[in-house]
Design a protein around this motif. Structure first.
Motif, PDB file in Angstrom:
ATOM      1  N   GLN A  55     -22.824 -15.978  10.120  1.00  0.00           N
ATOM      2  CA  GLN A  55     -22.253 -14.829  10.828  1.00  0.00           C
ATOM      3  C   GLN A  55     -21.579 -15.293  12.124  1.00  0.00           C
ATOM      4  O   GLN A  55     -20.567 -14.737  12.539  1.00  0.00           O
ATOM      5  CB  GLN A  55     -23.358 -13.803  11.128  1.00  0.00           C
ATOM      6  CG  GLN A  55     -22.817 -12.442  11.525  1.00  0.00           C
ATOM      7  CD  GLN A  55     -23.889 -11.355  11.524  1.00  0.00           C
ATOM      8  OE1 GLN A  55     -24.995 -11.544  11.018  1.00  0.00           O
ATOM      9  NE2 GLN A  55     -23.549 -10.212  12.094  1.00  0.00           N
ATOM     10  N   ARG A  56     -22.119 -16.347  12.738  1.00  0.00           N
ATOM     11  CA  ARG A  56     -21.498 -16.893  13.944  1.00  0.00           C
ATOM     12  C   ARG A  56     -20.341 -17.834  13.624  1.00  0.00           C
ATOM     13  O   ARG A  56     -19.330 -17.852  14.312  1.00  0.00           O
ATOM     14  CB  ARG A  56     -22.545 -17.649  14.779  1.00  0.00           C
ATOM     15  CG  ARG A  56     -23.454 -16.738  15.599  1.00  0.00           C
ATOM     16  CD  ARG A  56     -24.315 -17.541  16.549  1.00  0.00           C
ATOM     17  NE  ARG A  56     -25.244 -18.407  15.837  1.00  0.00           N
ATOM     18  CZ  ARG A  56     -26.484 -18.033  15.474  1.00  0.00           C
ATOM     19  NH1 ARG A  56     -26.932 -16.831  15.760  1.00  0.00           N
ATOM     20  NH2 ARG A  56     -27.271 -18.867  14.840  1.00  0.00           N
ATOM     21  N   SER A  57     -20.475 -18.647  12.568  1.00  0.00           N
ATOM     22  CA  SER A  57     -19.508 -19.721  12.349  1.00  0.00           C
ATOM     23  C   SER A  57     -18.249 -19.294  11.602  1.00  0.00           C
ATOM     24  O   SER A  57     -17.182 -19.885  11.788  1.00  0.00           O
ATOM     25  CB  SER A  57     -20.163 -20.861  11.550  1.00  0.00           C
ATOM     26  OG  SER A  57     -20.500 -20.431  10.228  1.00  0.00           O
ATOM     27  N   ASP A  58     -18.345 -18.280  10.728  1.00  0.00           N
ATOM     28  CA  ASP A  58     -17.223 -17.963   9.846  1.00  0.00           C
ATOM     29  C   ASP A  58     -16.303 -16.922  10.488  1.00  0.00           C
ATOM     30  O   ASP A  58     -16.743 -16.106  11.296  1.00  0.00           O
ATOM     31  CB  ASP A  58     -17.723 -17.442   8.498  1.00  0.00           C
ATOM     32  CG  ASP A  58     -18.526 -18.499   7.727  1.00  0.00           C
ATOM     33  OD1 ASP A  58     -18.557 -19.660   8.173  1.00  0.00           O
ATOM     34  OD2 ASP A  58     -19.119 -18.139   6.684  1.00  0.00           O
ATOM     35  N   ARG A  59     -15.050 -16.935  10.050  1.00  0.00           N
ATOM     36  CA  ARG A  59     -14.053 -16.004  10.576  1.00  0.00           C
ATOM     37  C   ARG A  59     -14.292 -14.582  10.069  1.00  0.00           C
ATOM     38  O   ARG A  59     -13.842 -13.623  10.677  1.00  0.00           O
ATOM     39  CB  ARG A  59     -12.665 -16.504  10.138  1.00  0.00           C
ATOM     40  CG  ARG A  59     -11.491 -15.959  10.889  1.00  0.00           C
ATOM     41  CD  ARG A  59     -10.206 -16.672  10.446  1.00  0.00           C
ATOM     42  NE  ARG A  59      -9.938 -16.509   9.035  1.00  0.00           N
ATOM     43  CZ  ARG A  59      -9.323 -15.454   8.477  1.00  0.00           C
ATOM     44  NH1 ARG A  59      -8.907 -14.472   9.245  1.00  0.00           N
ATOM     45  NH2 ARG A  59      -9.118 -15.388   7.187  1.00  0.00           N
ATOM     46  N   THR A  60     -14.947 -14.461   8.917  1.00  0.00           N
ATOM     47  CA  THR A  60     -15.280 -13.148   8.351  1.00  0.00           C
ATOM     48  C   THR A  60     -16.776 -13.156   7.978  1.00  0.00           C
ATOM     49  O   THR A  60     -17.447 -14.182   8.079  1.00  0.00           O
ATOM     50  CB  THR A  60     -14.464 -12.860   7.074  1.00  0.00           C
ATOM     51  OG1 THR A  60     -14.954 -13.701   6.017  1.00  0.00           O
ATOM     52  CG2 THR A  60     -12.972 -13.135   7.294  1.00  0.00           C
ATOM     53  N   LEU A  61     -17.238 -12.012   7.498  1.00  0.00           N
ATOM     54  CA  LEU A  61     -18.662 -11.897   7.154  1.00  0.00           C
ATOM     55  C   LEU A  61     -18.959 -12.293   5.705  1.00  0.00           C
ATOM     56  O   LEU A  61     -20.040 -12.023   5.192  1.00  0.00           O
ATOM     57  CB  LEU A  61     -19.127 -10.456   7.388  1.00  0.00           C
ATOM     58  CG  LEU A  61     -19.102  -9.972   8.840  1.00  0.00           C
ATOM     59  CD1 LEU A  61     -19.489  -8.505   8.908  1.00  0.00           C
ATOM     60  CD2 LEU A  61     -20.039 -10.806   9.705  1.00  0.00           C
ATOM     61  N   TRP A  62     -17.991 -12.932   5.034  1.00  0.00           N
ATOM     62  CA  TRP A  62     -18.118 -13.079   3.579  1.00  0.00           C
ATOM     63  C   TRP A  62     -19.408 -13.740   3.130  1.00  0.00           C
ATOM     64  O   TRP A  62     -20.105 -13.213   2.279  1.00  0.00           O
ATOM     65  CB  TRP A  62     -16.879 -13.792   3.012  1.00  0.00           C
ATOM     66  CG  TRP A  62     -16.818 -15.259   3.278  1.00  0.00           C
ATOM     67  CD1 TRP A  62     -16.559 -15.872   4.466  1.00  0.00           C
ATOM     68  CD2 TRP A  62     -17.027 -16.305   2.326  1.00  0.00           C
ATOM     69  NE1 TRP A  62     -16.584 -17.234   4.320  1.00  0.00           N
ATOM     70  CE2 TRP A  62     -16.870 -17.525   3.022  1.00  0.00           C
ATOM     71  CE3 TRP A  62     -17.334 -16.344   0.967  1.00  0.00           C
ATOM     72  CZ2 TRP A  62     -17.014 -18.768   2.403  1.00  0.00           C
ATOM     73  CZ3 TRP A  62     -17.468 -17.579   0.351  1.00  0.00           C
ATOM     74  CH2 TRP A  62     -17.321 -18.765   1.059  1.00  0.00           C
TER      75      TRP A  62
END
Lengths: 260, 260
Positions: free
Chosen positions: A152-159
């Motif tokens: 949730q912190r590292s990715d650009r989206t919540l996928w």
């Protein structure tokens, strides 16, 4: 009335749940139904997710203490939503009551639960007023918005954080007779209570979301709107079991396992 | 081969498009089909969106100049995605080739097109390698990721900006024989060319996205993955017509109107 969706005799059927018995019907609560004179013990049927949404909506941040906790974990000031902007989750991630939440091998964690009230849309609707917004709701069920906080912190989206396969338990059934103000959400991990909160203590109510959403979009039968969660979860581990009870609706229970 | 989805005789049917004729089939390219010996003129049938996705995926930022333009319009430095993190759009917003994009009364605008290649998933798939990722793709179609830029800036999520009803034209059909490197995307507004770019000049390729996505999630037949757009659109106005052509696939054409 409690509507469940079941696998029975290799087919998918809707049924009305009455204590330990299910009356299977022909059709569905969404498209219309008639009785089938087919009664089964509840524990003889496999429960499926009670709806297959065309669109899977999620309020995200909608309870005060959860917003503060999420900000704190990132070392930021809490930023309260100023309007009811709906978000989304993905159908691939849905699992039913009793099915297993699987944590991927490369998860850094923590993986946490989020206990949510879910509004299930019963009829096509557009341009609802707040006053008549609940008229499009068939009933309510329970959702567990399982979240992998590192992603949730590292990715650009919540996928991956929110929509990894098995990360969206929903069920056990749809309760049509609900007094929102009377509901209490209680979560237990391995039978130990971890949080208890008034389900309807939301920043933006179900009515507010549905009326605002339907100004711009059409709601369809079977669509679901997950209403957000309160507080903070402990880290979940393989072997755990998460039970989310919303009084008057039922209990959604799912075991947790590590990817094999 | 070109697969279209049609309304014919009040029913929804798939058909193989050959120039101006359609061979309707029994079944679908996703679940299996057999010939129906039913040939119709293409212009006698109403085209529907070629798939009804269980999950509607969208790459978002995936072309260099578009990312620079979007950053410039916000007075920010461009921030290139470091990994292929997929996003989502919503099924309520889908419309077919020829249907009307409706701009809501309270839109501040600008409303812009985004011309996108769309991969249509043909079979259930998990854990694809980049090398075999395209094996799960039935074919490709065209998407117009219509965007309301004021709402894209003001709202906490993309719900109104991207997913207002009618904001996701998709079609006209699915082309199964595609050489990605040979494709060119051309957009015309009211017959005037506004952009032309090599369709496959993406930051992260279709293979990269599908293999990474399928590490965490199951792809299902009918799922669609919109691959992002290049450049910047002029503002669209009621009365305009947007034609998106991808050479070798076809042309997606939609008129624009104001909400009545």
């Amino acid at each position: 009335m409690r509507w469940g969706r079941f696998e029975a005799d290799g087919r998918i059927k809707y049924g009305i749940v009455r204590e330990d018995e299910v009356e299977l019907v022909i059709g569905s609560p969404f498209a219309g139904y008639e009785p089938a004179a087919d009664h089964r013990p509840l524990d003889s049927l496999r429960l499926l997710t009670p709806a297959e949404p065309r669109t899977f909506y999620a309020a995200g941040l909608n309870y005060l203490e959860h917003i503060r906790e999420q900000a704190r974990s990132r070392g930021r000031e809490p930023d309260l939503p100023r309007q009811a902007d709906i978000g989304y989750r993905a159908n691939n991630a849905l699992i039913a009551h009793g099915e297993t939440i699987v944590i991927p091998r490369d998860s850094e964690g923590p993986v946490e639960y989020e206990a949510e009230l879910v509004a299930v849309i019963g009829r096509r609707a557009r341009n609802l007023t707040p006053e008549d917004a609940l008229s499009c709701v068939l009933g309510f069920t329970i959702g567990n918005d399982v979240s992998e906080r590192a992603w949730q912190r590292s990715d650009r989206t919540l996928w991956r954080a929110k929509n990894t396969d098995t990360f969206k338990p929903m069920g056990p059934w749809i309760e049509t007779d609900v007094d929102l103000d009377a509901l209490e959400t209680v979560v237990r991990v391995n039978d130990r209570e971890t949080i208890r909160f008034r389900t309807n203590d939301m920043l933006f109510s179900v009515r507010t979301f549905l009326s605002r959403m339907s100004r711009y979009l059409t709601l369809y039968p079977g669509d679901v709107v997950w209403m957000g969660t309160e507080g903070k979860s402990p880290a979940l581990h393989p072997g755990d079991r998460v039970d989310i009870e919303i009084t008057g609706i039922g209990m959604l229970s799912n075991p947790v396992a590590a990817e094999g």
